[in-house]
Write an enzyme that holds these catalytic residues in place. Structure first.
Site, PDB file in Angstrom:
ATOM      1  N   GLU A  85       0.823  -1.208   0.000  1.00  0.00           N
ATOM      2  CA  GLU A  85       0.000   0.000   0.000  1.00  0.00           C
ATOM      3  C   GLU A  85       0.857   1.257   0.000  1.00  0.00           C
ATOM      4  O   GLU A  85       1.924   1.286   0.587  1.00  0.00           O
ATOM      5  CB  GLU A  85      -0.847   0.025   1.277  1.00  0.00           C
ATOM      6  CG  GLU A  85      -1.831  -1.098   1.338  1.00  0.00           C
ATOM      7  CD  GLU A  85      -2.495  -1.211   2.700  1.00  0.00           C
ATOM      8  OE1 GLU A  85      -2.569  -0.197   3.421  1.00  0.00           O
ATOM      9  OE2 GLU A  85      -2.940  -2.318   3.022  1.00  0.00           O
ATOM     10  N   CYS A  98       3.345   8.231   1.527  1.00  0.00           N
ATOM     11  CA  CYS A  98       3.699   7.246   2.543  1.00  0.00           C
ATOM     12  C   CYS A  98       3.929   5.912   1.833  1.00  0.00           C
ATOM     13  O   CYS A  98       3.029   5.404   1.160  1.00  0.00           O
ATOM     14  CB  CYS A  98       2.540   7.152   3.538  1.00  0.00           C
ATOM     15  SG  CYS A  98       2.736   5.856   4.764  1.00  0.00           S
ATOM     16  N   CYS A 105       4.841  -7.564   7.808  1.00  0.00           N
ATOM     17  CA  CYS A 105       5.742  -7.091   8.858  1.00  0.00           C
ATOM     18  C   CYS A 105       5.901  -8.191   9.901  1.00  0.00           C
ATOM     19  O   CYS A 105       4.969  -8.933  10.185  1.00  0.00           O
ATOM     20  CB  CYS A 105       5.145  -5.842   9.509  1.00  0.00           C
ATOM     21  SG  CYS A 105       6.249  -5.031  10.664  1.00  0.00           S
ATOM     22  N   CYS A 109       3.249  -5.601  16.339  1.00  0.00           N
ATOM     23  CA  CYS A 109       2.611  -4.609  17.211  1.00  0.00           C
ATOM     24  C   CYS A 109       1.109  -4.906  17.279  1.00  0.00           C
ATOM     25  O   CYS A 109       0.464  -5.116  16.253  1.00  0.00           O
ATOM     26  CB  CYS A 109       2.834  -3.189  16.693  1.00  0.00           C
ATOM     27  SG  CYS A 109       4.566  -2.720  16.616  1.00  0.00           S
ATOM     28  N   GLY A 152       5.400  -2.494   6.928  1.00  0.00           N
ATOM     29  CA  GLY A 152       6.768  -2.984   7.102  1.00  0.00           C
ATOM     30  C   GLY A 152       7.573  -2.163   8.081  1.00  0.00           C
ATOM     31  O   GLY A 152       7.202  -1.053   8.462  1.00  0.00           O
ATOM     32  N   GLU A 153       8.685  -2.741   8.492  1.00  0.00           N
ATOM     33  CA  GLU A 153       9.608  -2.062   9.407  1.00  0.00           C
ATOM     34  C   GLU A 153      10.860  -1.713   8.587  1.00  0.00           C
ATOM     35  O   GLU A 153      11.652  -2.599   8.246  1.00  0.00           O
ATOM     36  CB  GLU A 153       9.933  -3.006  10.582  1.00  0.00           C
ATOM     37  CG  GLU A 153      11.083  -2.573  11.455  1.00  0.00           C
ATOM     38  CD  GLU A 153      11.033  -1.106  11.911  1.00  0.00           C
ATOM     39  OE1 GLU A 153      10.000  -0.654  12.423  1.00  0.00           O
ATOM     40  OE2 GLU A 153      12.061  -0.429  11.723  1.00  0.00           O
ATOM     41  N   SER A 184      10.192   5.881   9.853  1.00  0.00           N
ATOM     42  CA  SER A 184       9.551   5.504  11.114  1.00  0.00           C
ATOM     43  C   SER A 184       9.963   4.089  11.509  1.00  0.00           C
ATOM     44  O   SER A 184       9.913   3.165  10.700  1.00  0.00           O
ATOM     45  CB  SER A 184       8.037   5.579  10.921  1.00  0.00           C
ATOM     46  OG  SER A 184       7.376   5.257  12.121  1.00  0.00           O
ATOM     47  N   SER A 207       8.306   4.986  16.884  1.00  0.00           N
ATOM     48  CA  SER A 207       6.989   4.603  17.387  1.00  0.00           C
ATOM     49  C   SER A 207       7.155   4.151  18.821  1.00  0.00           C
ATOM     50  O   SER A 207       7.529   3.014  19.086  1.00  0.00           O
ATOM     51  CB  SER A 207       6.434   3.453  16.529  1.00  0.00           C
ATOM     52  OG  SER A 207       6.348   3.889  15.195  1.00  0.00           O
ATOM     53  N   LEU A 208       6.900   5.074  19.723  1.00  0.00           N
ATOM     54  CA  LEU A 208       7.135   4.780  21.140  1.00  0.00           C
ATOM     55  C   LEU A 208       5.882   4.161  21.762  1.00  0.00           C
ATOM     56  O   LEU A 208       5.918   3.066  22.308  1.00  0.00           O
ATOM     57  CB  LEU A 208       7.552   6.070  21.857  1.00  0.00           C
ATOM     58  CG  LEU A 208       8.017   5.943  23.290  1.00  0.00           C
ATOM     59  CD1 LEU A 208       9.242   5.050  23.412  1.00  0.00           C
ATOM     60  CD2 LEU A 208       8.320   7.321  23.870  1.00  0.00           C
ATOM     61  N   HIS A 209       4.797   4.879  21.680  1.00  0.00           N
ATOM     62  CA  HIS A 209       3.459   4.408  22.079  1.00  0.00           C
ATOM     63  C   HIS A 209       3.278   4.080  23.553  1.00  0.00           C
ATOM     64  O   HIS A 209       2.159   3.775  23.973  1.00  0.00           O
ATOM     65  CB  HIS A 209       3.013   3.194  21.248  1.00  0.00           C
ATOM     66  CG  HIS A 209       2.966   3.464  19.781  1.00  0.00           C
ATOM     67  ND1 HIS A 209       2.446   4.618  19.250  1.00  0.00           N
ATOM     68  CD2 HIS A 209       3.375   2.728  18.711  1.00  0.00           C
ATOM     69  CE1 HIS A 209       2.540   4.575  17.930  1.00  0.00           C
ATOM     70  NE2 HIS A 209       3.108   3.463  17.578  1.00  0.00           N
ATOM     71  N   ASN A 283      -6.116   4.305  15.062  1.00  0.00           N
ATOM     72  CA  ASN A 283      -7.075   3.892  14.044  1.00  0.00           C
ATOM     73  C   ASN A 283      -7.697   2.582  14.468  1.00  0.00           C
ATOM     74  O   ASN A 283      -6.982   1.648  14.831  1.00  0.00           O
ATOM     75  CB  ASN A 283      -6.348   3.639  12.709  1.00  0.00           C
ATOM     76  CG  ASN A 283      -6.252   4.895  11.893  1.00  0.00           C
ATOM     77  OD1 ASN A 283      -7.265   5.500  11.546  1.00  0.00           O
ATOM     78  ND2 ASN A 283      -5.038   5.287  11.606  1.00  0.00           N
TER      79      ASN A 283
HETATM   80  N1  SAH Z   1       7.271  -0.223  11.306  1.00  0.00           N
HETATM   81  C1  SAH Z   1       7.391   1.192  11.386  1.00  0.00           C
HETATM   82  C2  SAH Z   1       6.627   1.950  10.311  1.00  0.00           C
HETATM   83  C3  SAH Z   1       5.228   1.525   9.962  1.00  0.00           C
HETATM   84  S1  SAH Z   1       3.867   1.970  10.946  1.00  0.00           S
HETATM   85  C4  SAH Z   1       7.010   1.672  12.755  1.00  0.00           C
HETATM   86  O1  SAH Z   1       6.594   0.869  13.568  1.00  0.00           O
HETATM   87  O2  SAH Z   1       7.203   2.848  13.038  1.00  0.00           O
HETATM   88  C5  SAH Z   1       3.678   3.686  10.919  1.00  0.00           C
HETATM   89  C6  SAH Z   1       3.101   4.225  12.231  1.00  0.00           C
HETATM   90  O3  SAH Z   1       1.699   3.888  12.376  1.00  0.00           O
HETATM   91  C7  SAH Z   1       3.789   3.648  13.453  1.00  0.00           C
HETATM   92  O4  SAH Z   1       3.996   4.663  14.390  1.00  0.00           O
HETATM   93  C8  SAH Z   1       2.768   2.652  13.958  1.00  0.00           C
HETATM   94  O5  SAH Z   1       2.988   2.341  15.282  1.00  0.00           O
HETATM   95  C9  SAH Z   1       1.477   3.405  13.675  1.00  0.00           C
HETATM   96  N2  SAH Z   1       0.270   2.576  13.719  1.00  0.00           N
HETATM   97  C10 SAH Z   1       0.124   1.273  13.405  1.00  0.00           C
HETATM   98  N3  SAH Z   1      -1.155   0.876  13.610  1.00  0.00           N
HETATM   99  C11 SAH Z   1      -1.824   1.952  14.046  1.00  0.00           C
HETATM  100  C12 SAH Z   1      -3.173   2.174  14.432  1.00  0.00           C
HETATM  101  N4  SAH Z   1      -4.083   1.203  14.403  1.00  0.00           N
HETATM  102  N5  SAH Z   1      -3.498   3.417  14.826  1.00  0.00           N
HETATM  103  C13 SAH Z   1      -2.579   4.423  14.862  1.00  0.00           C
HETATM  104  N6  SAH Z   1      -1.301   4.267  14.511  1.00  0.00           N
HETATM  105  C14 SAH Z   1      -0.922   3.044  14.118  1.00  0.00           C
END
Ligand code: SAH
Length: 343
Positions: A85, A98, A105, A109, A152-153, A184, A207-209, A283
Site C-alpha cells: 500500500e 507514505c 511485517c 505490534c 513494514g519495518e 519511522s 513509534s514509542l506508544h 485507528n
Molecule cells: N514499522 C514502522 C513503520 C510503519 S507503521 C514503525 O513501527 O514505526 C507507521 C506508524 O503507524 C507507526 O507509528 C505505527 O505504530 C502506527 N500505527 C500502526 N497501527 C496503528 C493504528 N491502528 N493506529 C494508529 N497508529 C498506528
C-alpha cells in the site's frame, strides 16, 4: 541499480561509461522504463539491455480517493503477485507520500493491521521507489515529502531501504533532499546507530506508544529485544550525531496508554531531550478493539505541554478509505483466499 552499478555493468558489456548516466536519467528523470523508448541509445544497445536487464513495474490493483481530504490510497500489485500500500496526502505545503518497505511485517505490534496479515518478504529498492514514481505518474503530481510509514519495518530491511534512499536523492536522478524524508521505526536499536552514521539528514520517527517498559513490551513485542531505555539512548545518540530532532509517535489508546499517569511518565522519559511528540488518535482495526477518544488525545497533549514537552496531534487523513497501514492489503488477501477477485 545505482548509477555506479549501471556503469560497471556497461563497462563489462564493452560499452562507454557515459551511457549509464543517460539510462539513469531516462529512468529517474524522464520516468521511461521501456528500453525501446530510450531514443539516444543505439538500437543495438537497447536490444542488449533488454536481454540482460528488466525494469519492474507496479500495477494499480485498487485506487481509493477520499471524499473528505484528497488523500488517495493505492494498493499496488508487485510483479510476483504480492500487494503493498501507498498513500498520497495533501498538505498546505505540498504533497507527501507514505510508502511501504516490506510485504507484511514481522514486528507484531498489537494495534497494527500490518501485523495481522503476516510477513512475506522485503521490498527491493526499486519496489519502494516505484511506489513513488507510479503514484506521481498516476496523479500527475510531484511529491515534496516522503514518509516511510507504510507496511513494514524499514530498519528490518536496512540495506534495501538505505539503497532506496540513495536512489531517491541521487543528484543525477530524482534529486529529492532527504531532509524531506521521515523514516519511522518501532525501535531496531542497532540500526538506529548505523543510520546515524550515514548522515542522510532525514527525520527519525520512533513509534514509542508507551513510556512504561513492561507495558510497551505487551503492545510492542520488539521491546522484549530492544528495551525502552536502550531505544531512548539510541535516539539521544541520533540527535547528537546528526543534529536532527527525533519525533516520537504515540498512538493514544483508551485503557492502555492514555491516563494522566501515562502522560506524566512520557514527560519524565523525554524531559530535556530535543524531540517532538506526535500524538496519533489510534485507528480502529476491525480485528482489534483498541479505541481512542479525540478529546482524550487533546487532553493528553495539554498535559505534556504543561510539563514542557512539545506535542502535536496528528491530523487524521483518509479516514473514509481505510488509509491506516495494512488495512487494504489484509482485505485483498482475505478476498483472494475467499476466491474473490481483486481488481
Ligand atoms: N514499522 C514502522 C513503520 C510503519 S507503521 C514503525 O513501527 O514505526 C507507521 C506508524 O503507524 C507507526 O507509528 C505505527 O505504530 C502506527 N500505527 C500502526 N497501527 C496503528 C493504528 N491502528 N493506529 C494508529 N497508529 C498506528
Amino acid at each position: 541499480m545505482s548509477l555506479d552499478e549501471i556503469e560497471a555493468e556497461l563497462v563489462l558489456m564493452g560499452e562507454k561509461k557515459f551511457r549509464a548516466k543517460q539510462i539513469f536519467q531516462w529512468l529517474h528523470c524522464k520516468r521511461i522504463f521501456d528500453f525501446d523508448e530510450m531514443t539516444d541509445i543505439s538500437i543495438q544497445l537497447r536490444k542488449r539491455l533488454k536481454e540482460k536487464f528488466c525494469t519492474k513495474r507496479l500495477f494499480i490493483a485498487k485506487r481509493l480517493a477520499s471524499s473528505i481530504d484528497n488523500t488517495v490510497k493505492y494498493l499496488y500489485r508487485l510483479s510476483d503477485g504480492n500487494y503493498v500500500e501507498t498513500v498520497l496526502m495533501e498538505y498546505s505545503y505540498g504533497h507527501s507520500i507514505c510508502v511501504s518497505t516490506q510485504v507484511g511485517c514481522k514486528m507484531g505490534c498489537r494495534f497494527c493491521a500490518s501485523a495481522i496479515a503476516g510477513f512475506v518478504r522485503n521490498l527491493e529498492p526499486s519496489e519502494i521507489l516505484m511506489q513513488i514514481y507510479e503514484t506521481e505518474r498516476d496523479s500527475g503530481l510531484r511529491v515534496s515529502g516522503v514518509v516511510l510509514m507504510g507496511i513494514g519495518e524499514p530498519l528490518d530491511n536496512y540495506d534495501n531501504v538505505t539503497k532506496f534512499l540513495r536512489l531517491l536523492s541521487d543528484k543525477n536522478g530524482n534529486d529529492l533532499s532527504l531532509r524531506h524524508v521521515s523514516l519511522s521505526t518501532c525501535g531496531i536499536v542497532p540500526r538506529i546507530y548505523d543510520l546515524a552514521e550515514l548522515h542522510f539528514g532525514l527525520t527519525l520517527s520512533v513509534s514509542l506508544h508507551c513510556a512504561d517498559n513492561d507495558k510497551r513490551s505487551e503492545i510492542m513485542p520488539v521491546n522484549l529485544t530492544y528495551n525502552m531505555n536502550s531505544l531512548i539512548e539510541a535516539c539521544r545518540y541520533y540527535f547528537e550525531r546528526t543534529g536532527r530532532r527525533v519525533t516520537f509517535e504515540y498512538a493514544v489508546i483508551d485503557n492502555v496508554n492514555s491516563s494522566d499517569a501515562d502522560a506524566d511518565r512520557l514527560a519524565d522519559l523525554l524531559r530535556g531531550m530535543n524531540c517532538h511528540v506526535n500524538l496519533i488518535p489510534v485507528n480502529t482495526v476491525k480485528e482489534r478493539n483498541y479505541r481512542t477518544a479525540r478529546a482524550g488525545v487533546e487532553d493528553f497533549a495539554k498535559r505534556l505541554g504543561k510539563r514542557g514537552i512539545n506535542a502535536t496531534v496528528r491530523r487524521t487523513l483518509g479516514s473514509d478509505i481505510e488509509a491506516a497501514c495494512g488495512q487494504l492489503r489484509r482485505d485483498a488477501i482475505d478476498h483472494s483466499t475467499n476466491g474473490g477477485a481483486d481488481n
